[in-house]
Design an enzyme around this catalytic site. Structure first.
Site, PDB file in Angstrom:
ATOM      1  N   CYS A  18       7.142   8.034  -6.952  1.00 30.53           N
ATOM      2  CA  CYS A  18       6.054   8.115  -5.985  1.00 30.53           C
ATOM      3  C   CYS A  18       4.815   7.343  -6.419  1.00 30.53           C
ATOM      4  CB  CYS A  18       5.699   9.575  -5.721  1.00 30.53           C
ATOM      5  SG  CYS A  18       6.979  10.452  -4.792  1.00 30.53           S
ATOM      6  N   LYS A  21       3.888   4.387  -4.163  1.00 28.33           N
ATOM      7  CA  LYS A  21       3.305   4.506  -2.832  1.00 28.33           C
ATOM      8  C   LYS A  21       2.174   3.486  -2.640  1.00 28.33           C
ATOM      9  CE  LYS A  21       4.017   9.345  -1.518  1.00 28.33           C
ATOM     10  NZ  LYS A  21       3.333  10.611  -1.143  1.00 28.33           N
ATOM     11  N   ASP A  55       0.002  14.960   7.471  1.00 25.24           N
ATOM     12  CA  ASP A  55       0.786  16.058   6.904  1.00 25.24           C
ATOM     13  C   ASP A  55       2.109  15.527   6.346  1.00 25.24           C
ATOM     14  OD1 ASP A  55       1.387  18.713   6.209  1.00 25.24           O
ATOM     15  OD2 ASP A  55       0.571  19.480   8.088  1.00 25.24           O
TER      16      ASP A  55
END
Length: 336
Positions: A18, A21, A55
Site C-alpha cells: 500500500c 498508493k 470511504d
C-alpha cells in the site's frame, strides 16, 4: 534451489504494498473532477456510500435488509514469497468490506505479470495464496483478469453483503467516542527493510494475512457504526479522513499505540518509505505534532499494508489509542 525459489519479487517493483498508493494529496486533486457529479437514479438500488467521504468501499441498498458492498485493491509485491504476497493482497482487499461492516461473498483476481521476465509458476503461487485467504474468509474466488505488465501486481475486486442499518462508515464518528486500533503498526518500515535486505519478519506476515473479519463482527455486535481500515495513508492519514468526514477532531495518545517489536529498530536504521514521508507531509498542516518527535510522527504516518481496523468505539481485547473530540483548530492532536 529452483529458479522460482531464487526470485526476489520485491526487486521487480518500484515500491511495495500500500506504500505504492498515489499520495493522498495528489489523489484528492485527481478525483476532484468527480465532485458534484449528478447522481444516477437507478430503479434497482440506492447508493448509500459513494465518492463524498473517500470511504473504504461503495455501498448500494438492494432492499431494507441487504446492501451490496463493492471494492477493489491491488499492489506490487510487498514480500518476496509469492504465496505470502497473494495471501497479503487478498486479505488487504477483503479488509475494505469488513471495514464497512460487510461480509465478502465473491471476488475476482486482478493480476499484472511481466510474462517474459518472471515464470508463470510464480504467478500460480500468488493466485494460490489469494485463493487460500478467500476460502478462509468464506468468499468465492471466481475468475478475474490478467494483463502483461512491466511490474507484477496482484489484488482482488470484491463484492460483499451488509445490513444497511448496521453499516460502519467513516462519517459517523461523534465527539466523546474512544478510538480503538485492532492491529499493531510498523508494517511499512518492516516491509521497507525486507525489500532492501531480504530479511523476513514472520510477525509482519502474520499480521498482514490476518483477516479483519472477527474484529469487524465484534464491532458490529458492540453497536459501533464508524470505522475505517489503516492502510497506505497510515494511522494519521486514515484517522484524518475519518475525523474530517465526521466533522470532529481526534486526539491520539501515541504511547498507547501498539507496534510490532522490530519496527522501531527498522525506523532507527532508516527504512522509511517515500509513501510514509508523503503521508506525513500531507497530514502535517492539519495536525498538532509538536509534542512528539519526528520519528514518532513517521511511525504514526507509516504506510501500512493490510492493517487493522480503526474504530470509533471501544472493543474489548484491543487498545484504545485516543478519542474523538469537538472540531477545533487542528483535526488531529497527537499527545505523548
Amino acid at each position: 534451489m529452483t529458479a522460482t525459489q531464487a526470485v526476489r519479487l520485491t526487486q521487480y517493483a518500484h515500491g511495495g504494498g500500500c506504500a505504492c498508493k498515489i499520495p493522498p494529496g495528489e489523489l484528492e486533486e485527481m478525483v476532484r473532477v468527480l465532485a458534484g457529479a449528478d447522481p444516477v437514479h437507478s430503479p434497482l438500488c440506492e447508493l448509500l456510500v459513494g465518492l463524498d467521504t473517500g470511504d473504504d468501499a461503495a455501498v448500494v441498498r438492494i432492499d431494507n435488509d441487504r446492501a451490496l458492498v463493492m471494492t477493489t485493491d491491488f499492489f506490487t509485491p510487498v514480500v518476496d514469497n509469492a504465496y505470502d504476497w497473494g495471501r497479503i493482497a487478498a486479505a488487504n482487499a477483503l479488509s475494505d468490506v469488513y471495514a464497512m461492516g460487510g461480509q465478502p461473498v465473491v471476488a475476482v483476481n486482478l493480476l499484472g505479470w511481466p510474462r517474459e521476465v518472471l515464470p508463470f509458476d510464480l504467478a500460480g503461487e500468488v493466485l494460490r495464496g489469494g485463493m487460500s485467504v478467500a476460502h478462509e474468509a468464506g468468499c468465492h474466488l471466481a475468475g478475474g483478469h490478467s494483463i502483461d505488465d512491466p511490474e507484477p501486481k496482484y489484488g482482488l475486486a470484491v463484492t460483499g453483503i451488509a445490513d444497511p442499518g448496521k453499516l460502519m462508515r467513516n462519517d459517523l464518528g461523534q465527539a466523546g467516542q474512544p478510538l480503538t486500533l485492532t492491529k499493531p503498526l510498523g508494517i511499512g518500515v518492516l516491509n521497507s527493510r525486507h525489500k532492501a535486505t531480504g530479511e523476513v519478519f514472520p510477525d509482519a506476515v502474520d499480521t498482514m494475512t490476518r483477516l479483519n473479519r472477527d474484529a469487524a463482527r465484534a464491532a458490529i455486535d458492540a453497536g459501533i457504526r464508524c470505522a475505517t481500515d489503516v492502510t497506505g495513508f497510515g494511522l494519521l492519514g486514515h484517522l484524518y479522513k475519518l475525523a474530517k468526514a465526521s466533522g470532529v477532531s481526534a486526539i491520539v495518545n501515541s504511547a498507547a499505540v501498539p507496534y510490532l517489536e522490530p519496527a522501531r529498530p527498522a525506523l532507527r536504521d532508516g527504512y522509511v518509505s517515500g509513501g510514509t514521508r508523503r503521508n506525513l507531509q500531507w497530514i502535517s498542516p492539519h495536525a498538532d505534532l509538536t509534542s512528539i518527535s519526528e520519528d514518532e510522527a513517521l511511525l504514526l504516518a507509516d504506510a501500512q499494508t493490510s492493517g487493522g481496523l480503526l474504530l470509533a468505539g471501544e472493543l474489548p481485547g484491543h487498545p484504545v489509542i485516543g478519542e474523538l473530540i469537538p472540531r477545533g483548530e487542528h483535526v488531529l492532536i497527537v499527545q505523548p
